[in-house]
Design a protein around this motif. Structure first.
Motif, short mmCIF file in Angstrom:
data_model
loop_
_atom_site.label_atom_id
_atom_site.label_comp_id
_atom_site.label_asym_id
_atom_site.label_seq_id
_atom_site.Cartn_x
_atom_site.Cartn_y
_atom_site.Cartn_z
N SER A 78 25.14 -4.62 3.81
CA SER A 78 26.47 -3.85 4.23
C SER A 78 26.30 -2.58 4.14
O SER A 78 26.52 -1.71 5.28
CB SER A 78 27.69 -4.24 3.39
N PHE A 79 25.64 -1.95 3.07
CA PHE A 79 25.35 -0.46 3.03
C PHE A 79 24.34 -0.10 3.93
O PHE A 79 24.55 0.77 4.53
CB PHE A 79 24.82 -0.21 1.34
N LEU A 109 22.54 -9.03 13.31
CA LEU A 109 22.27 -9.69 12.04
C LEU A 109 23.19 -9.63 11.01
O LEU A 109 23.56 -10.36 10.38
CB LEU A 109 20.94 -8.92 11.40
N TRP A 110 23.96 -8.53 10.86
CA TRP A 110 25.09 -8.13 9.92
C TRP A 110 26.41 -8.94 10.28
O TRP A 110 26.71 -9.48 9.50
CB TRP A 110 25.75 -6.52 10.00
N HIS A 111 26.68 -9.22 11.57
CA HIS A 111 27.69 -9.65 12.08
C HIS A 111 27.53 -11.33 11.82
O HIS A 111 28.43 -12.07 11.26
CB HIS A 111 27.83 -9.65 13.57
N SER A 165 28.76 -22.45 12.78
CA SER A 165 28.49 -21.51 11.69
C SER A 165 26.89 -21.66 11.28
O SER A 165 26.22 -21.03 10.91
CB SER A 165 29.27 -21.71 10.32
N LEU A 166 26.47 -23.09 11.26
CA LEU A 166 25.12 -23.65 10.94
C LEU A 166 24.13 -23.04 12.15
O LEU A 166 22.93 -22.66 11.83
CB LEU A 166 24.94 -24.82 10.81
N ILE A 167 24.49 -23.01 13.30
CA ILE A 167 23.67 -22.30 14.55
C ILE A 167 23.40 -20.63 14.05
O ILE A 167 22.55 -20.23 14.14
CB ILE A 167 24.37 -22.45 15.75
N ILE A 168 24.83 -20.15 13.59
CA ILE A 168 24.68 -18.84 13.13
C ILE A 168 23.69 -18.58 12.08
O ILE A 168 22.91 -17.82 12.33
CB ILE A 168 26.13 -18.11 12.82
#
Lengths: 223, 257
Positions: A78-79, A109-111, A165-168
Motif C-alpha cells: 500500500s505504501f 496489482l494493488w486493486h 475472487s480466486l480468478i483475481i
C-alpha cells in the motif's frame, strides 16, 4: 554521505520484502489448495485433515507468522502504491499501446490485492469463524467443516463471488510471482522464460485448484 | 527529390501546451499540412512551428539536439508511447511514413514528478544528472591509454557493459513505466561501470548512492512490467534491473554505515 538510508526505507528494499512475503503467501495458498483437494476423497478425510491442523499446538505460531507476513505484504504494498502515484502526479491522456503497452493485469496489482483482502476477511468469517457443526469419527467428536463448505457452496451468489475472487488471486500471482523473483535479483536470460512459465503455471494451478471446490459442490455433489 | 514519396500528409495534432513550470497546461489542436512522409517527427513539428511563427503565435517548444538518435534529448510521448510506436527508435528517428494521411496524433511531455514540465513538451531531466553525480563515474586514475589486453576483461562482461553503456539517458524508461520508475536507467549505468574492472573499486558505494539518489528524486518503484525496456530506444535489457536489485541488497548487507 547522507545517502545511507536504511534498506527498509529504500524502494528496492521494500519491494524485496513485498516479494519475499509474497512468495511466502504463495507457498501458503498452494498448501491450502492441496489440503482442500481432500474434499474429493470424502468428508472424513477432509474433516480429519482440518482437525489435525487446528489441534496441533504449532498452529498458533504458524497463524501468527502468516498474519505477520500478510500484514507486512499489505502495508508495504500500500505504501509503495501510494509512492508510485506520487511519482506521476499528472497522468497521460492516452494509454500506451503496441509493444510499449503495460497490461491491465500489471496495472491493477494493488486493486487485486484489495479484493483478495476483502475475500480473505469474508472467507475467515464464513469458514474459520463460522458455525461449528460437529461430527463423530470412531467415537471422537471433531468439527464438521465439510458440511459448512457444502452449505456455503449451495448459494450461487457465494459461488460466483468465490470463483471471481480466486480468478483475481490467479491474476495477482500471474504477474506478482514472476515479478517477485526478478525483484529479488534473479533474471538470467537462460532461465527467465522457464521461470516465468513455471510462475504462471503455479499461479493458475493454485487458482483453478481452489475453483474446483465450488464447481464440484454446486454442479456435481449429490449428498 | 528523387526517391521521395509523392503524397504529402495532413495530420490533426493535439499537443500539450504549458506556459511555464507552475502554469496549468492544456491540449491545443494544431493542423499539420503538406507533411512529407520522409520527414522525421521533429521536422514535422518544425513545419507546424514555422506556420505558427508566421501567424505570430508562440511555437511549440520541444527538446532536441543531434537529431540522429544518439543524444537522448528528444522526449515526447506520441499517442501514449514514449518516442512513438516504433521499437528501438528515438522521436527524431521516427519518420512520418509511419503515419497515415488524416491521422490524429496526441503529443504529451514525459510525465513524472522527477521530470517537471518546463514548457510545452520540454521537461527538466536534471534528476538524471543528479543520479549520475551520486555515483555514475569512476574516480580511479586510469592513466594514458594502455596497450590492448594489459587489463583483461571477460568478453561477455565487456559486451554486457557495452550494451548497458549505450543508454543515452533520454528518460523514456521513466516515461513508459506505470510507476515512473528510473530503475532501467540507473541499472544500466550500474551495469556499465560495475561490470568492468575500473568500476570495481567503487561498485558497492555506487549502487548504494545511486539507488538512494534515485529514491530521493521521487521516482517510483519497479514492478517488472518491461514497458521501460520496450520503450527504450537503445533496447536496454530488463535483466539489468534484477542485477541492480541483488547487488543493492548485497551491498546493504555488507555496508558498515
Amino acid at each position: 554521505m547522507s545517502n545511507r538510508m536504511s534498506y527498509f526505507c529504500s524502494t528496492i528494499g521494500r519491494k524485496q520484502l513485498i516479494g519475499l512475503t509474497g512468495i511466502g503467501l504463495s507457498l501458503f495458498v498452494l498448501t491450502h489448495m492441496l489440503g482442500n483437494l481432500l474434499i474429493f476423497v470424502g468428508p472424513e478425510a477432509y474433516n480429519k485433515y482440518s482437525h489435525a491442523l487446528v489441534s496441533n499446538p504449532a498452529i498458533y505460531i504458524a497463524e501468527a507468522g502468516l498474519l505477520l507476513i500478510f500484514v507486512v505484504h499489505l502495508l508495504l504494498a500500500s505504501f509503495i502504491n501510494l509512492k508510485n502515484r506520487f511519482s506521476r502526479p499528472q497522468k497521460y491522456a492516452v494509454a500506451s499501446s503496441g509493444p510499449k503497452k503495460t497490461t491491465w493485469i500489471q496495472k491493477t496489482l494493488w486493486h487485486q490485492g484489495i479484493i483478495i483482502l476483502v475475500f480473505l476477511i469474508l472467507h475467515l468469517i464464513t469458514f474459520k469463524f463460522g458455525t461449528e457443526y460437529l461430527v463423530a469419527y470412531d467415537g471422537k467428536e471433531i468439527r464438521d467443516i465439510f458440511i459448512l463448505v457444502r452449505m456455503a457452496f449451495e448459494d450461487p451468489k457465494y459461488v460466483i463471488w468465490y470463483i471471481f475472487s480466486l480468478i483475481i488471486l490467479g491474476l495477482h500471482l500471474h504477474h506478482g510471482l514472476a515479478s517477485s523473483i526478478k525483484t529479488l535479483g534473479f533474471n538470467h536470460p537462460k532461465y527467465e522464460p522457464k521461470v516465468n512459465c513455471i510462475a504462471k503455471a503455479y499461479a493458475w494451478t493454485v487458482s483453478i485448484g481452489f475453483i474446483t471446490q465450488p464447481l464440484y459442490f454446486y454442479f456435481f455433489y449429490k449428498g | 527529390m528523387a526517391g521521395s514519396s509523392k503524397q504529402t500528409l495532413k495530420l490533426n495534432l493535439k499537443i500539450w501546451r504549458q506556459e511555464g513550470p507552475n502554469e496549468k497546461g492544456h491540449f491545443m489542436e494544431h493542423k499539420a499540412e503538406d507533411i512529407s512522409p520522409d520527414m522525421s517527427f521533429l521536422e514535422m513539428i518544425d513545419v507546424v512551428n514555422q506556420q505558427l511563427i508566421k501567424k505570430g503565435e508562440r511555437p511549440i517548444e520541444f527538446d532536441h539536439d543531434c537529431r540522429e538518435g544518439i543524444c537522448g534529448m528528444c522526449s515526447m510521448v506520441i499517442n501514449g508511447n514514449p518516442h512513438g510506436p516504433e521499437k528501438a527508435t528515438t522521436t527524431c528517428q521516427l519518420h512520418m511514413r509511419k503515419f497515415k494521411d488524416g491521422d490524429s496524433i496526441v503529443i504529451e511531455p514525459f510525465r513524472a514528478k522527477a521530470f517537471p514540465v518546463v514548457r510545452d513538451l520540454v521537461v527538466d531531466r536534471s534528476s538524471f544528472d543528479r543520479v549520475i553525480e551520486s555515483g555514475g563515474y569512476i574516480s580511479v586514475n586510469t592513466g594514458n591509454a594502455q596497450d590492448a589486453n594489459t587489463l583483461p576483461v571477460r568478453k561477455e562482461n565487456a559486451d554486457l557493459a557495452f550494451e548497458a553503456a549505450t543508454c543515452i539517458g533520454c528518460g523514456a524508461c521513466v516515461a513508459a513505466c506505470k510507476n515512473a520508475s528510473a530503475s532501467l536507467f540507473v541499472s544500466a549505468k550500474l551495469a556499465h561501470l560495475n561490470l568492468l574492472p575500473q568500476g570495481q573499486v567503487e561498485a558497492e558505494d555506487r549502487v548504494l548512492n545511486m539507488v538512494a539518489q534515485m529514491d530521493e528524486e521521487g521516482f517510483g518503484a519497479c514492478t517488472n512490467t518491461g514497458a521501460c525496456s520496450a520503450a527504450c530506444p537503445k533496447e536496454i535489457k530488463l535483466e539489468n534491473i534484477a542485477k541492480m536489485n541483488s547487488s543493492y541488497a548485497k551491498a546493504k548487507m555488507k555496508s558498515r554505515s
